[in-house]
Design a protein around this motif. Structure first.
Motif, PDB file in Angstrom:
ATOM      1  N   THR A  33       0.832  -1.201   0.000  1.00  0.00           N
ATOM      2  CA  THR A  33       0.000   0.000   0.000  1.00  0.00           C
ATOM      3  C   THR A  33       0.866   1.250   0.000  1.00  0.00           C
ATOM      4  O   THR A  33       0.639   2.174  -0.796  1.00  0.00           O
ATOM      5  CB  THR A  33      -0.947   0.003   1.220  1.00  0.00           C
ATOM      6  OG1 THR A  33      -1.750  -1.181   1.186  1.00  0.00           O
ATOM      7  CG2 THR A  33      -1.843   1.225   1.212  1.00  0.00           C
ATOM      8  N   LEU A  34       1.852   1.299   0.887  1.00  0.00           N
ATOM      9  CA  LEU A  34       2.730   2.465   0.927  1.00  0.00           C
ATOM     10  C   LEU A  34       3.558   2.592  -0.346  1.00  0.00           C
ATOM     11  O   LEU A  34       3.806   3.708  -0.824  1.00  0.00           O
ATOM     12  CB  LEU A  34       3.648   2.402   2.148  1.00  0.00           C
ATOM     13  CG  LEU A  34       2.979   2.708   3.481  1.00  0.00           C
ATOM     14  CD1 LEU A  34       3.977   2.556   4.616  1.00  0.00           C
ATOM     15  CD2 LEU A  34       2.382   4.099   3.480  1.00  0.00           C
ATOM     16  N   THR A  35       3.975   1.482  -0.908  1.00  0.00           N
ATOM     17  CA  THR A  35       4.739   1.529  -2.156  1.00  0.00           C
ATOM     18  C   THR A  35       3.899   2.128  -3.281  1.00  0.00           C
ATOM     19  O   THR A  35       4.355   3.027  -4.004  1.00  0.00           O
ATOM     20  CB  THR A  35       5.223   0.118  -2.547  1.00  0.00           C
ATOM     21  OG1 THR A  35       6.021  -0.405  -1.478  1.00  0.00           O
ATOM     22  CG2 THR A  35       6.027   0.143  -3.830  1.00  0.00           C
TER      23      THR A  35
ATOM     24  N   ALA B 211      -3.117   5.913   3.745  1.00  0.00           N
ATOM     25  CA  ALA B 211      -2.829   4.475   3.818  1.00  0.00           C
ATOM     26  C   ALA B 211      -3.611   3.752   4.907  1.00  0.00           C
ATOM     27  O   ALA B 211      -4.069   2.625   4.692  1.00  0.00           O
ATOM     28  CB  ALA B 211      -1.331   4.255   4.035  1.00  0.00           C
ATOM     29  N   VAL B 212      -3.756   4.368   6.068  1.00  0.00           N
ATOM     30  CA  VAL B 212      -4.390   3.668   7.196  1.00  0.00           C
ATOM     31  C   VAL B 212      -5.814   3.213   6.871  1.00  0.00           C
ATOM     32  O   VAL B 212      -6.151   2.039   7.082  1.00  0.00           O
ATOM     33  CB  VAL B 212      -4.317   4.505   8.489  1.00  0.00           C
ATOM     34  CG1 VAL B 212      -5.203   3.928   9.572  1.00  0.00           C
ATOM     35  CG2 VAL B 212      -2.872   4.588   8.962  1.00  0.00           C
ATOM     36  N   PRO B 213      -6.688   4.081   6.335  1.00  0.00           N
ATOM     37  CA  PRO B 213      -8.039   3.575   6.000  1.00  0.00           C
ATOM     38  C   PRO B 213      -8.022   2.493   4.922  1.00  0.00           C
ATOM     39  O   PRO B 213      -8.813   1.547   4.982  1.00  0.00           O
ATOM     40  CB  PRO B 213      -8.782   4.818   5.503  1.00  0.00           C
ATOM     41  CG  PRO B 213      -8.028   5.975   6.031  1.00  0.00           C
ATOM     42  CD  PRO B 213      -6.604   5.528   6.159  1.00  0.00           C
ATOM     43  N   ILE B 214      -7.128   2.625   3.944  1.00  0.00           N
ATOM     44  CA  ILE B 214      -7.042   1.599   2.896  1.00  0.00           C
ATOM     45  C   ILE B 214      -6.674   0.251   3.517  1.00  0.00           C
ATOM     46  O   ILE B 214      -7.283  -0.778   3.209  1.00  0.00           O
ATOM     47  CB  ILE B 214      -6.015   2.007   1.819  1.00  0.00           C
ATOM     48  CG1 ILE B 214      -6.532   3.195   1.013  1.00  0.00           C
ATOM     49  CG2 ILE B 214      -5.692   0.829   0.896  1.00  0.00           C
ATOM     50  CD1 ILE B 214      -5.501   3.819   0.093  1.00  0.00           C
ATOM     51  N   VAL B 215      -5.691   0.271   4.408  1.00  0.00           N
ATOM     52  CA  VAL B 215      -5.236  -0.975   5.034  1.00  0.00           C
ATOM     53  C   VAL B 215      -6.301  -1.538   5.968  1.00  0.00           C
ATOM     54  O   VAL B 215      -6.631  -2.724   5.900  1.00  0.00           O
ATOM     55  CB  VAL B 215      -3.899  -0.741   5.778  1.00  0.00           C
ATOM     56  CG1 VAL B 215      -3.566  -1.918   6.685  1.00  0.00           C
ATOM     57  CG2 VAL B 215      -2.780  -0.496   4.783  1.00  0.00           C
TER      58      VAL B 215
END
Length: 81
Positions: A31-33, A59-63
């Motif tokens: 995700t971060l990449t 990133a946090v909500p996606i993860v």
């Protein structure tokens, strides 16, 4: 009831600390990449802290809402065989 049906309905407990750590790594790293590759050019003028804040905010909500539930389901399917 045959063995296949029993394997399908057998509940799977919560992940161990090690399993959860691996799942989080599998969710966060890609995700971060991807976010760095897509948002990097737009965030290049920001300092390290604001850039990190923006990436973490996205990133946090996606993860949490997108990737982790799928990994938990995949883990449950894998362990319930």
């Amino acid at each position: 009831m045959n063995d296949d049906a029993a394997a399908v309905i057998r509940p799977v407990g919560p992940p161990t600390k090690h399993q959860l750590a691996l799942m989080i790594w599998i969710a966060v790293f890609p995700t971060l990449t991807l976010l760095n590759l897509t948002l990097g050019p737009y965030l290049s003028d920001l300092g390290v802290v604001p850039r990190t804040f923006v990436l973490a905010t996205v990133a946090v909500p996606i993860v949490i809402y997108g990737v982790m539930p799928r990994l938990h389901r995949a883990r449950a399917r894998l362990l319930s065989r």
